[in-house]
Design an enzyme around this catalytic site. Sequence first.
Site, PDB file in Angstrom:
ATOM      1  N   CYS A   1       0.818  -1.221   0.000  1.00  0.00           N
ATOM      2  CA  CYS A   1       0.000   0.000   0.000  1.00  0.00           C
ATOM      3  C   CYS A   1       0.846   1.263   0.000  1.00  0.00           C
ATOM      4  O   CYS A   1       0.323   2.360  -0.185  1.00  0.00           O
ATOM      5  CB  CYS A   1      -0.944  -0.009   1.195  1.00  0.00           C
ATOM      6  SG  CYS A   1      -1.984  -1.481   1.237  1.00  0.00           S
TER       7      CYS A   1
ATOM      8  N   HIS B   1      -9.175   3.109  -2.099  1.00  0.00           N
ATOM      9  CA  HIS B   1      -7.811   2.642  -1.843  1.00  0.00           C
ATOM     10  C   HIS B   1      -7.335   1.615  -2.876  1.00  0.00           C
ATOM     11  O   HIS B   1      -7.113   0.446  -2.562  1.00  0.00           O
ATOM     12  CB  HIS B   1      -7.739   2.059  -0.426  1.00  0.00           C
ATOM     13  CG  HIS B   1      -6.404   1.534  -0.036  1.00  0.00           C
ATOM     14  ND1 HIS B   1      -5.222   2.133  -0.426  1.00  0.00           N
ATOM     15  CD2 HIS B   1      -6.044   0.447   0.712  1.00  0.00           C
ATOM     16  CE1 HIS B   1      -4.206   1.439   0.064  1.00  0.00           C
ATOM     17  NE2 HIS B   1      -4.672   0.414   0.744  1.00  0.00           N
TER      18      HIS B   1
END
Lengths: 391, 391
Positions: free
Chosen positions: A86, A332
């Site tokens: 991420c 995301h």
Amino acid sequence: MQPVYICGVGMNRFGKYPDRTLRDLAGGPIVDALADAGVQARDIQAAFVANSMAGIVTGQEAIRGQTILPAHGISGLPIVNVENACASGSTALHQAVTAVLAGLYDIVLVLGVEKLFHTDRSVSYRALSSATDLAESAAGGGSSVFLEESNRRLAKYMERSGATIAHVAKIAEKSHRNGARNPLAQYREVYTVDEIMASPVVTAPLTRLMCSPIGDGAAVLVICSQAAARRLGRDQVRIAASVLRSATGQSDASMGIAERSVTAAYEMAGIGPGDLNVVELHDTTAASELMLYERLGLCPAGGAPELVDSGATEIGGRVPVNPSGGLISRGHPVGATGVAQICELTWQLRGAVDGRQVDGARTAMAHNAGGTVLGEPAALSIHILTSERRV
Amino acid sequence: MQPVYICGVGMNRFGKYPDRTLRDLAGGPIVDALADAGVQARDIQAAFVANSMAGIVTGQEAIRGQTILPAHGISGLPIVNVENACASGSTALHQAVTAVLAGLYDIVLVLGVEKLFHTDRSVSYRALSSATDLAESAAGGGSSVFLEESNRRLAKYMERSGATIAHVAKIAEKSHRNGARNPLAQYREVYTVDEIMASPVVTAPLTRLMCSPIGDGAAVLVICSQAAARRLGRDQVRIAASVLRSATGQSDASMGIAERSVTAAYEMAGIGPGDLNVVELHDTTAASELMLYERLGLCPAGGAPELVDSGATEIGGRVPVNPSGGLISRGHPVGATGVAQICELTWQLRGAVDGRQVDGARTAMAHNAGGTVLGEPAALSIHILTSERRV
């Protein structure tokens, strides 16, 4: 740090796009970022491409950037494919900053792009779980490995600080309210604290509206040297600090990877947390945001509940956090997230955001974290941006 | 280019290690490279980790470096995971050089590691085919996409230069002879030209002994600034040029990606091909080596057959090529290959190789290519190294 600038940004609306390819998703943001910088595709001298999960979701490994960029007029130049779960997007930015600092290039491109949504939900979960140490984790799949770890930390933090799940819900309420004002956010609905608390439980005590969703998207930056910024007339947003760190497994509560990284970034930029006017931080869940306030120095130890109650982190407050809506509302798409944070902060520092502008923002910080090893984020990156806008 | 040095190198014997993990494979070379540089794990300030195919072969995506390095005492520092197919290793090196040039670090580590061998051979082939543009290729799998493309180029080159398959076999014979003298080579048997011609056909006209095998392995470099090199007393091998390029799809025969990259590297180092004393080049097959002689400027257009016949590229010749045995004998664990080339050249420039030393080597070049898009390598990197050994 020597001057490095952001001269162009672009991103698409994050969402679920099962029929679009990585190449297709990247196209619009590339065109927008080049136009924003006032450069052509042929002016780009190097490209850093962040993507973490195509190997599992689409099967494309190894040369993702080279399969995406030539279709948009960018070829021949150095292309580096970077991964850091991420935190891939901010890692690519860190590499771009490094390359400009090295004096190798004047104008470089950063692309973060991810397709995480899959009609077979188990593929998305398998991709997410690849951001743990597979040899060590007994997980076998499911994004819950992250949530469980996070919830253990939350329970400890609540005990220590007196924070309640209502504080978490209040943060989520803020993010959804901010996201509703962001036309590029994946989710644009406003919810009450009660609605957030009453939404389906994902992993107790967290509900769905407190957690970042699964989605696709792309975000692009054009980074340049001081000389190029002057030439382009784009010297408004300076990168004052770019820091990347990895897990140690030896962190105590006071000096984990977030504290180590942010301390280095404040030192590099020559500022303290009190100088920040706006922050984008990596809210995998609204509970992560609650705990990060303290870790990033936005409040004293145990001070997050009071910070939330005071409204300081809302737009109009002392230090607005996640005006974009953050991960839980903007969405995301893993490799794109770190780049999208910088897009938002660049817009904020330019002072021209419609509906969610943080008035007078001059100093901004982005926090982007990725993966889990040794009980903390595997990679964590902090960028501090400053406005050099003529007032 | 400002001075950047190689102060430590280490690699294991490439081979098939189904029972060893990436972490385990990397351990020995890390220990060796640190010892060679005279530094401790805690002295490393950043790490660049090259791996291309674990996502498919082991399932580990996203944070490969962070799952490998802490077990060997390296944690907390910036770790960047880079991919560029078979050019991943040299891309990681290019990133390390860039970071030192940027003045961010004095001592950084480059790790190339790959497990490509799988008991299910189709997994290895699927991993290799991920280095093409999956959306464009009708391939669906098999390493033969590379071989077919390469063979089309070979046919054209043979027609133009008068080269025959015997020239290809003669190159393979040299590589196997050199590899037999390299204790770290995957294959150490010597073969005659006739034996090589008579070995099983992979994709006509190439036989198995003309092609790089599937294998596993790891290689490590410690890269340092001039100040650190002086402090360590390790200023023998300087990186005089580090160039990375990607495919354009607009290359004609005279200015493909190899020619563009090597021209930039010669210019950066301030030398010409006539100055080279030793070369490691990316011989996916011995036919690639034949064609690369011309592209890298080691011979005039169409001059490769004569270069082979003259013995110039053998150890003892004017410009020995692949003294390590190259990909076809040393082996080709994708992410490790570009790093292994630099290990070999460092040893050669130090002048202390047993059994395959190129006498008086002072200037060396490595050519590492990866993936296929637009009809040429997706990524290609050239490094030029010079000896600063006191004589």
